[in-house]
Design a protein around this motif. Structure first.
Motif, PDB file in Angstrom:
ATOM      1  N   ASN A  34     -15.936 -48.741  27.160  1.00  0.00           N
ATOM      2  CA  ASN A  34     -15.697 -50.038  27.145  1.00  0.00           C
ATOM      3  C   ASN A  34     -15.063 -50.408  27.927  1.00  0.00           C
ATOM      4  OD1 ASN A  34     -18.112 -50.957  25.437  1.00  0.00           O
ATOM      5  ND2 ASN A  34     -17.264 -50.712  23.363  1.00  0.00           N
ATOM      6  N   GLY A  35     -13.880 -51.265  28.805  1.00  0.00           N
ATOM      7  CA  GLY A  35     -12.900 -51.293  29.065  1.00  0.00           C
ATOM      8  C   GLY A  35     -12.946 -52.858  30.546  1.00  0.00           C
ATOM      9  N   ARG A  36     -12.417 -52.439  31.893  1.00  0.00           N
ATOM     10  CA  ARG A  36     -12.101 -53.139  32.522  1.00  0.00           C
ATOM     11  C   ARG A  36     -12.626 -53.393  33.550  1.00  0.00           C
ATOM     12  NH1 ARG A  36      -5.963 -55.153  33.463  1.00  0.00           N
ATOM     13  NH2 ARG A  36      -6.319 -56.419  31.263  1.00  0.00           N
ATOM     14  N   GLY A  58     -11.885 -48.497  33.432  1.00  0.00           N
ATOM     15  CA  GLY A  58     -10.989 -47.845  33.144  1.00  0.00           C
ATOM     16  C   GLY A  58     -10.593 -48.969  32.632  1.00  0.00           C
ATOM     17  N   SER A  59      -9.888 -48.849  31.256  1.00  0.00           N
ATOM     18  CA  SER A  59      -9.206 -48.626  29.360  1.00  0.00           C
ATOM     19  C   SER A  59      -8.196 -49.942  30.003  1.00  0.00           C
ATOM     20  CB  SER A  59      -8.436 -48.032  29.065  1.00  0.00           C
ATOM     21  OG  SER A  59      -7.660 -48.195  27.303  1.00  0.00           O
TER      22      SER A  59
END
Length: 192
Positions: A34-36, A58-59
């Motif tokens: 889960n991230g951006r 990424g985070s």
């Protein structure tokens, strides 16, 4: 007999449905974290292959600091050392970080090693690719005389109003150099 044909057809349709569903799932791209989403590299309808990246993900709350260390300095570096980071985007602010990883392979062309750290308290807003400067603490002193490194001439000399003086230097960063002897805190030095 009509009922058995209907049942057989139903079984065929169920198998086709499962097969189609499996094939469709093969083309669905999913992230393992889960991230951006930092960058989407393909547009809808564009063809892709296994060798091309689709996106950068990424985070959104944990950032890695990637730093270059010269081969001369790499032997002084150890995991868990404190890092002081200044980012171009956050002028006049310094952030504390910790060294977490040393990549033990030197780049033959640049003669540098890569190391990685993590922020203890990251800035409120961070974006991938921000640039800055990092100083890894290899030794500490309670009090030291330092001068900006651009004031240091070749052969460890400094320019003063009375002429050039030889100094003995100690620790260095990209910006500062420690002066062990040759001048004191009352000596006026000039920009060369």
């Amino acid at each position: 007999s009509t009922q058995s044909r209907s049942s057989a057809a139903s079984d065929v349709y169920k198998r086709q449905y499962k097969s189609n569903r499996f094939q469709n799932e093969e083309y669905v791209v999913k992230s393992r974290i889960n991230g951006r989403l930092y960058e989407l590299l393909k547009e809808k309808g564009e063809s892709v292959n296994l060798q091309e990246p689709l996106a950068y993900i990424g985070s959104d709350d944990s950032f890695l600091i990637k730093m270059q260390v010269d081969e001369v300095d790499i032997v002084k570096i150890q995991k868990e050392q404190t890092i002081w980071v200044s980012l171009d985007a956050y002028e006049n602010e310094v952030f504390e970080a910790v060294l977490k990883k040393i990549i033990p392979k030197m780049n033959e062309e640049t003669q540098i090693f890569w190391v990685e750290g993590v922020f203890k308290s990251p800035p409120k807003v961070l974006y991938s690719g921000l640039r800055g400067e990092a100083n890894i603490v290899i030794r500490q002193k309670k009090s030291a005389l330092t001068i900006p490194i651009q004031y240091l001439l070749a052969n460890d000399m400094v320019k003063t109003e009375k002429g050039s003086l030889k100094v003995k230097t100690g620790l260095r960063s990209i910006e500062l150099v420690e002066i062990i002897s040759g001048i004191d805190s009352s000596t006026s030095i000039l920009i060369p």
